[in-house]
Design an enzyme around this catalytic site. Structure first.
Site: not given
Ligand code: AP5
Ligand code: MG
Length: 215
Positions: A13, A88, A127, A161, A172
């Protein structure tokens, strides 16, 4: 355009949002990045969020919704935004509907990135993110920086991370299935969902996403 990106942790994402936001000329709003910025600045909000994030749980809606609303109300977001990681759960989706209604605007699309779980695990394991800005995302194998451990964008230090440990990733994923997946049906009922496979190279996925959004 007003777009919501949805998909499991590690789907790509954040990676896609960076390109899509640039192509569409709208800000990328990631609640995860906002929380991580608050943690590194040591704010009260960051202190509150950190324990939930470390455990792989959702930060309470009472904190998250206000933070997301504040960001959406900034001047760069008047003509649109790309939401990454918000909403979410159903309560956040309903709150977003209210916020949009008050502003007299609507969502244009919900882009659902589909990736099998074994791929997600590989993506998260490799990552690396930047100490200066967690939206600068790399992968040790699939999207390696030019110099190991150094951010291509700003020269910052790359690190793994804290919530990318195997145990937290399992939690997660579970939270994604129980809390977040129901919003896809919620938006499907509104005719907003476009699903694409996020397998393939980063630029191929971006091209697929742009095509899907044009329709
Ligand atoms: P990346 O782009 O980093 O993936 P992502 O989908 O953004 O994954 P996240 O782990 O960031 O999502 P998440 O929803 O768990 O975390 P968030 O920060 O939102 O890509 C992943 C890896 O793959 C990278 O190394 C990239 O280079 C590689 N890659 C990408 N595309 C590729 C491809 N096509 N081919 C190969 N490799 C590829 O949330 C974290 C925490 O914050 C949550 O657990 C929660 O505690 C809190 N939080 C955030 N938002 C909320 C909310 N709305 N409500 C409550 N808590 C929240
Ligand atoms: Mg992300």
């Amino acid at each position: 355009m007003r777009i919501v990106l949805v998909g499991p942790p590690g789907a790509g994402k954040g990676t896609q949002a960076a390109y899509l936001a640039k192509n569409l000329d709208i800000p990328h709003i990631s609640t995860g990045d906002l929380f991580r910025a608050n943690i590194s600045q040591g704010t009260a909000l960051g202190v509150e969020a950190q324990s939930y994030m470390k455990a792989g749980q959702l930060v309470p809606d009472s904190v998250t919704i206000g933070m997301a609303q504040d960001r959406m109300e900034q001047s760069d977001a008047v003509n649109g935004f790309l939401l990454d990681g918000f909403p979410r759960n159903l309560a956040q989706a309903e709150a977003l509907d209210e916020i949009l209604k008050e502003g007299g605007v609507q969502l244009d699309a919900v882009l659902d990135l589909e990736v099998p779980e074994d791929e997600v695990v590989k993506r998260i394991a490799g990552r690396r993110i930047c100490r200066n800005d967690s939206s600068h995302v790399f992968h040790a194998i699939y999207n390696a920086p030019a110099a190991e451990g150094v951010c291509d964008v700003c020269g910052g230090e790359l690190y793994q991370r804290e919530d990318d440990s195997e145990e937290t990733v399992r939690k997660r994923l579970e939270v994604y299935h129980t809390e977040t997946e129901p919003i896809i049906d919620y938006y499907r009922a509104q005719g907003l969902v476009v699903t694409i496979s996020a397998l393939g190279k980063v630029d191929e996925v971006t091209a697929k996403a742009m095509d899907a959004l044009k329709k």
